[in-house]
Design a protein around this motif. Structure first.
Motif, PDB file in Angstrom:
ATOM      1  N   ASP A 206       0.702  -1.082   0.127  1.00 10.20           N
ATOM      2  CA  ASP A 206      -0.151   0.133   0.107  1.00 10.20           C
ATOM      3  C   ASP A 206       0.861   1.149  -0.076  1.00 10.20           C
ATOM      4  O   ASP A 206       0.543   2.330  -0.787  1.00 10.20           O
ATOM      5  CB  ASP A 206      -0.916  -0.032   1.295  1.00 10.20           C
ATOM      6  CG  ASP A 206      -1.950  -1.055   1.097  1.00 10.20           C
ATOM      7  OD1 ASP A 206      -2.300  -1.570  -0.073  1.00 10.20           O
ATOM      8  OD2 ASP A 206      -2.773  -1.280   2.308  1.00 10.20           O
ATOM      9  N   LYS A 207       1.947   1.325   0.849  1.00  5.62           N
ATOM     10  CA  LYS A 207       2.848   2.470   0.785  1.00  5.62           C
ATOM     11  C   LYS A 207       3.421   2.615  -0.609  1.00  5.62           C
ATOM     12  O   LYS A 207       3.639   3.712  -1.087  1.00  5.62           O
ATOM     13  CB  LYS A 207       3.892   2.081   1.844  1.00  5.62           C
ATOM     14  CG  LYS A 207       4.834   3.280   2.197  1.00  5.62           C
ATOM     15  CD  LYS A 207       5.670   2.958   3.360  1.00  5.62           C
ATOM     16  CE  LYS A 207       6.782   1.866   3.041  1.00  5.62           C
ATOM     17  NZ  LYS A 207       7.669   2.017   4.118  1.00  5.62           N
ATOM     18  N   LYS A 208       3.869   1.691  -1.305  1.00  2.00           N
ATOM     19  CA  LYS A 208       4.353   1.536  -2.806  1.00  2.00           C
ATOM     20  C   LYS A 208       3.212   2.089  -3.632  1.00  2.00           C
ATOM     21  O   LYS A 208       3.514   2.975  -4.624  1.00  2.00           O
ATOM     22  CB  LYS A 208       4.851   0.381  -3.371  1.00  2.00           C
ATOM     23  CG  LYS A 208       5.639   0.492  -4.614  1.00  2.00           C
ATOM     24  CD  LYS A 208       6.215  -0.894  -5.069  1.00  2.00           C
ATOM     25  CE  LYS A 208       6.869  -0.665  -6.306  1.00  2.00           C
ATOM     26  NZ  LYS A 208       7.716  -1.830  -6.799  1.00  2.00           N
ATOM     27  N   ILE A 209       2.054   1.905  -3.311  1.00  2.00           N
ATOM     28  CA  ILE A 209       0.997   2.429  -4.274  1.00  2.00           C
ATOM     29  C   ILE A 209       0.706   3.927  -3.941  1.00  2.00           C
ATOM     30  O   ILE A 209       0.675   4.475  -5.009  1.00  2.00           O
ATOM     31  CB  ILE A 209      -0.247   1.544  -3.906  1.00  2.00           C
ATOM     32  CG1 ILE A 209      -0.252   0.109  -4.398  1.00  2.00           C
ATOM     33  CG2 ILE A 209      -1.422   2.206  -4.551  1.00  2.00           C
ATOM     34  CD1 ILE A 209      -1.455  -0.688  -4.063  1.00  2.00           C
ATOM     35  N   THR A 210       0.853   4.475  -2.916  1.00  2.00           N
ATOM     36  CA  THR A 210       0.664   5.606  -2.589  1.00  2.00           C
ATOM     37  C   THR A 210       1.907   6.344  -3.132  1.00  2.00           C
ATOM     38  O   THR A 210       1.743   7.538  -3.735  1.00  2.00           O
ATOM     39  CB  THR A 210       0.468   6.016  -1.139  1.00  2.00           C
ATOM     40  OG1 THR A 210      -0.819   5.145  -0.351  1.00  2.00           O
ATOM     41  CG2 THR A 210       0.536   7.428  -0.739  1.00  2.00           C
ATOM     42  N   PHE A 211       2.999   5.727  -3.114  1.00  2.00           N
ATOM     43  CA  PHE A 211       4.403   6.494  -3.526  1.00  2.00           C
ATOM     44  C   PHE A 211       4.387   6.822  -4.828  1.00  2.00           C
ATOM     45  O   PHE A 211       4.939   7.795  -5.407  1.00  2.00           O
ATOM     46  CB  PHE A 211       5.545   5.637  -2.909  1.00  2.00           C
ATOM     47  CG  PHE A 211       6.838   6.287  -3.292  1.00  2.00           C
ATOM     48  CD1 PHE A 211       7.271   7.246  -2.302  1.00  2.00           C
ATOM     49  CD2 PHE A 211       7.813   5.923  -4.152  1.00  2.00           C
ATOM     50  CE1 PHE A 211       8.443   7.776  -2.587  1.00  2.00           C
ATOM     51  CE2 PHE A 211       8.747   6.577  -4.496  1.00  2.00           C
ATOM     52  CZ  PHE A 211       9.415   7.345  -3.590  1.00  2.00           C
ATOM     53  N   ASN A 212       3.586   5.972  -5.606  1.00  2.00           N
ATOM     54  CA  ASN A 212       3.365   5.889  -7.302  1.00  2.00           C
ATOM     55  C   ASN A 212       2.410   6.521  -7.676  1.00  2.00           C
ATOM     56  O   ASN A 212       2.162   6.931  -8.834  1.00  2.00           O
ATOM     57  CB  ASN A 212       3.861   4.642  -7.776  1.00  2.00           C
ATOM     58  CG  ASN A 212       5.237   4.252  -7.722  1.00  2.00           C
ATOM     59  OD1 ASN A 212       5.889   4.500  -8.318  1.00  2.00           O
ATOM     60  ND2 ASN A 212       5.487   3.214  -6.689  1.00  2.00           N
ATOM     61  N   ASN A 213       1.547   7.344  -6.701  1.00  2.00           N
ATOM     62  CA  ASN A 213       0.205   7.951  -7.185  1.00  2.00           C
ATOM     63  C   ASN A 213      -0.663   7.078  -8.040  1.00  2.00           C
ATOM     64  O   ASN A 213      -1.198   7.471  -8.868  1.00  2.00           O
ATOM     65  CB  ASN A 213       0.933   9.125  -7.850  1.00  2.00           C
ATOM     66  CG  ASN A 213       1.400  10.028  -7.208  1.00  2.00           C
ATOM     67  OD1 ASN A 213       1.017  10.581  -5.932  1.00  2.00           O
ATOM     68  ND2 ASN A 213       2.566  10.492  -7.604  1.00  2.00           N
ATOM     69  N   LEU A 214      -0.810   5.881  -7.614  1.00  2.00           N
ATOM     70  CA  LEU A 214      -1.680   4.901  -8.220  1.00  2.00           C
ATOM     71  C   LEU A 214      -3.055   4.965  -7.692  1.00  2.00           C
ATOM     72  O   LEU A 214      -3.332   4.936  -6.753  1.00  2.00           O
ATOM     73  CB  LEU A 214      -1.062   3.514  -8.274  1.00  2.00           C
ATOM     74  CG  LEU A 214       0.285   3.470  -8.952  1.00  2.00           C
ATOM     75  CD1 LEU A 214       0.707   1.942  -8.830  1.00  2.00           C
ATOM     76  CD2 LEU A 214       0.263   3.681 -10.475  1.00  2.00           C
ATOM     77  N   ASP A 215      -3.958   5.014  -8.672  1.00  2.00           N
ATOM     78  CA  ASP A 215      -5.514   5.166  -8.164  1.00  2.00           C
ATOM     79  C   ASP A 215      -6.181   4.016  -8.985  1.00  2.00           C
ATOM     80  O   ASP A 215      -6.520   2.936  -8.023  1.00  2.00           O
ATOM     81  CB  ASP A 215      -6.099   6.398  -8.755  1.00  2.00           C
ATOM     82  CG  ASP A 215      -7.552   6.542  -8.235  1.00  2.00           C
ATOM     83  OD1 ASP A 215      -8.030   5.712  -7.335  1.00  2.00           O
ATOM     84  OD2 ASP A 215      -8.248   7.552  -8.806  1.00  2.00           O
ATOM     85  N   VAL A 216      -6.393   3.906 -10.279  1.00  2.00           N
ATOM     86  CA  VAL A 216      -7.007   2.966 -10.877  1.00  2.00           C
ATOM     87  C   VAL A 216      -6.176   1.659 -10.665  1.00  2.00           C
ATOM     88  O   VAL A 216      -6.505   0.324 -10.416  1.00  2.00           O
ATOM     89  CB  VAL A 216      -7.176   3.166 -12.437  1.00  2.00           C
ATOM     90  CG1 VAL A 216      -7.675   2.019 -13.205  1.00  2.00           C
ATOM     91  CG2 VAL A 216      -8.171   4.503 -12.656  1.00  2.00           C
ATOM     92  N   ALA A 217      -4.695   1.703 -10.874  1.00  2.00           N
ATOM     93  CA  ALA A 217      -4.111   0.451 -10.664  1.00  2.00           C
ATOM     94  C   ALA A 217      -4.134  -0.058  -9.393  1.00  2.00           C
ATOM     95  O   ALA A 217      -3.753  -1.559  -9.367  1.00  2.00           O
ATOM     96  CB  ALA A 217      -2.552   0.931 -10.951  1.00  2.00           C
TER      97      ALA A 217
END
Length: 328
Positions: A206-217
């Motif tokens: 989840d931290k990596k998702i937030t770090f990369n500004n992923l929404d749909v992904a």
């Protein structure tokens, strides 16, 4: 044989187009949906001998209709949304009362999903326009089947059109792809019998998702991270077929990611993530060892691969101290 060459090429290009339409639709990027109207207009004219025109060019914002053939009395909707509700909403439009009076029939063309189930359904048709679901609902598979039985000269004409419209595959020998091999292995796995993910740290992901500004992904990652353990086992089996095979698969996806970033091929990180999925699918579809599977099944298997590569630090940036493996 020319017939085999033409058929294989046409099927490959259709598969790639379906992949792109589906992926862009998830991001509400509808440019391909719009261009597909004209592509299918010319294609259907060549395949079935119709005289279709773009209805919106003839009369701006024609209600529910994309293509019209005034000679053969046909109105067509071209859609990536292949549902009973979509078809019934179209048949319910007031304009169909006039089409009925003028002797038109209605056809529905599904450009991204198989239409087998749609053909079996019964539809509300309030204005009783001629519409037989069995014959009047078309999809990629039914069009491919019709083309495969055409006279060779007519088939070559369709082949040339598709080659001009959808791009040329270089006339070189195709090679086996390890990406395709692992997809074949995954496609034979019962994914409904999923294992517990006991060796990955969801907080770190989840931290990596937030770090990369992923929404749909982020939604895709959430859905497919569950198969990490399944894939880990299959990678171990895959490596028994040859040294470093799983590493080759992961590095292939990393190369796609690096190339996309370097060339700035996508506008944002969500598009980049879906773009990687698309490009992996294209490699698989165009490899010599590809065994045709349903587009939805291919989408699932490739999404599992790409999400796993994301978890394993092969694609996208890692936040400081990122470690997806739970310490025991």
């Amino acid at each position: 044989m020319k017939r085999v060459e033409f058929t294989n090429y046409i099927n490959e290009r259709f598969a790639v187009l379906q992949v792109r339409v589906n992926s862009r639709g998830k991001l509400n990027i509808l440019d391909l949906h719009i261009h597909s109207e004209n592509f299918y207009m010319y294609l259907l004219n060549k395949v079935y001998g119709w005289n279709l025109k773009n209805a919106n060019q003839e009369n701006q914002n024609v209600e529910a209709i994309d293509l019209i053939d005034e000679t053969n009395k046909i109105v067509i909707q071209v859609s990536a949304t292949s549902t009973k509700q979509k078809i019934e909403n179209t048949l319910n439009k007031k304009s169909f009362e006039d089409y009925k009076k003028q002797g038109y029939c209605f056809k529905f063309v599904s450009i991204s999903k198989p239409a087998d189930d749609l053909r079996k359904m019964v539809y509300k048709n309030p204005f009783n326009i001629v519409f037989n679901p069995i014959n009047d609902i078309l999809d990629v598979a039914s069009i491919e089947s019709y083309i495969s039985n055409m006279d060779i000269a007519d088939m070559e004409n369709v082949y040339t059109f598709i080659k001009d419209e959808l791009g040329t595959i270089p006339d070189v020998i195709k090679f086996d792809s390890d990406l395709t091999s692992i997809i074949i292995i995954l496609s034979r796995l019962d994914l409904s019998n999923n294992e517990q993910i006991n060796n990955i740290n969801s907080f770190e992901i989840d931290k990596k998702i937030t770090f990369n500004n992923l929404d749909v992904a982020a939604l895709i990652i959430e859905d497919y991270k569950l198969y990490h353990n399944n894939l880990e086992k299959k990678y171990k089996e895959f490596d028994k077929l040859g040294l470093n095979k799983s590493m080759a698969v992961l590095q292939a996806m990393r190369k796609i990611y690096i190339d996309a970033v370097a060339k700035k091929k996508y506008e944002n990180d969500d598009q980049l993530f879906l773009g990687i999925i698309d490009e992996v699918k294209e490699i698989i579809i165009n490899s010599s060892n590809y065994q045709k599977i349903a587009i939805e099944e291919l989408d699932v298997c490739v999404s599992i691969l790409v999400v796993d590569a994301f978890i394993r630090c092969k694609i996208f940036k890692n936040p400081e101290g990122y470690n997806y493996v739970i310490t025991r």
